[in-house]
Design a protein around this motif. Structure first.
Motif, PDB file in Angstrom:
ATOM      1  N   GLU A 205      73.414  93.177  52.636  1.00 10.98           N
ATOM      2  CA  GLU A 205      72.515  94.425  52.405  1.00 10.98           C
ATOM      3  C   GLU A 205      71.644  94.078  51.389  1.00 10.98           C
ATOM      4  O   GLU A 205      70.274  94.203  51.809  1.00 10.98           O
ATOM      5  N   LYS A 209      67.404  93.380  52.405  1.00 11.74           N
ATOM      6  CA  LYS A 209      66.416  94.169  51.592  1.00 11.74           C
ATOM      7  C   LYS A 209      65.432  93.228  51.321  1.00 11.74           C
ATOM      8  O   LYS A 209      64.156  93.671  51.560  1.00 11.74           O
ATOM      9  N   ILE A 238      69.149  98.966  57.919  1.00 12.15           N
ATOM     10  CA  ILE A 238      68.785  98.508  56.527  1.00 12.15           C
ATOM     11  C   ILE A 238      67.321  98.055  56.491  1.00 12.15           C
ATOM     12  O   ILE A 238      66.733  98.367  55.569  1.00 12.15           O
TER      13      ILE A 238
END
Length: 268
Positions: A205, A209, A238
């Protein structure tokens, strides 16, 4: 390699992703050579990081790839307005595409309240995972817990977990899907199972990002859209979430599963 960078990370896949971030390119524009595959060592002792040498592919190629997503999107939007019938047709199709892509798992989970996980369900999932690991000749410890959302979390610990994760988590995702099927056969109500190993979910994740923000910076600088590599719905969400508050870029998805990808464009 000329104009190349050397990147090290825990796995080759993580090193490739890091190289994409540093060079500001997507996987189809990255050339790399594996210098060291890396190894997990024994109980973390003697662990070696994976090392790759990477560089951008020649510039002419990306310009064609990046311009392709814009034309069809603009043409469809221009034709929407003049002709009433077309406008209605497109409006009927658009919401279907959106529901199909970014929110399937998220909306299902919100729509269905999670049932309380029963002891027999936990045992069934643990047995399934243990048998699967045994068939793969892997010795793995399985720790289970219930998170704040009421989902059953299973953390797998052992050697060579990179095999279990697979390319960009595909093997882990497949195993998680099967574990969910097993869990929901053993009790009434909807049960959700989350699988993880070596904190892969959180690491992935953060990587996504970081990638989203770097690609958004590139879009602002070059004023051209960029299509990311194909991702599953969870990873696409995400990217969308990371850039939803950015005042200069917007995101949407294109293509059909499993090749659906996020496109980052400059806001008009």
């Amino acid at each position: 390699m000329n104009g190349s960078i050397r990147v090290s990370a825990k796995t080759v896949d993580d090193a490739i992703t890091e190289a994409m971030i540093q060079l500001g390119v997507t996987s189809d524009r990255l050339e790399y050579e594996v210098i060291e595959k890396g190894s997990s060592g024994f109980l973390g002792i003697g662990m070696k990081q994976a090392v790759i040498e990477a560089r951008r592919k020649p510039e002419p190629e990306p310009e064609v790839v990046e311009e392709e997503p814009v034309a069809p999107v603009e043409e469809v939007r221009e034709e929407k307005e003049p002709a009433e019938p077309v406008k209605e047709k497109v409006k009927e199709e658009t919401p279907v595409v959106e529901k199909k892509e970014e929110k399937p798992a998220e909306e299902q989970n919100k729509a269905r309240e999670l049932a309380e996980v029963q002891p027999q369900t936990v045992e069934a999932v643990k047995t399934f995972l243990a048998d699967t690991m045994k068939a793969m000749n892997m010795e793995v410890e399985i720790e289970t817990s219930i998170d704040e959302d009421g989902a059953l979390c299973a953390d797998l610990c052992g050697e060579h977990m990179g095999i279990l994760i697979g390319k960009r988590g595909q093997t882990l995702d497949s195993l998680q899907y099967l574990a969910n099927r097993v869990a929901n056969k053993h009790q009434d109500g909807y049960v959700r199972v989350k699988l993880d190993t070596e904190n892969y979910r959180a690491r992935r994740e953060e990587t996504l990002k970081h990638l989203a923000k770097n690609i958004a910076h590139k879009v602002k600088r070059n004023r051209r859209p960029v299509a990311l590599e194909p991702m599953n719905p969870y990873e696409r969400r995400i990217i969308h979430s990371a850039l939803q508050s950015d005042p200069y870029v917007t995101t949407h998805s294109e293509g059909e599963e499993p090749y659906r990808k996020v496109v980052i464009t400059l806001k008009r």
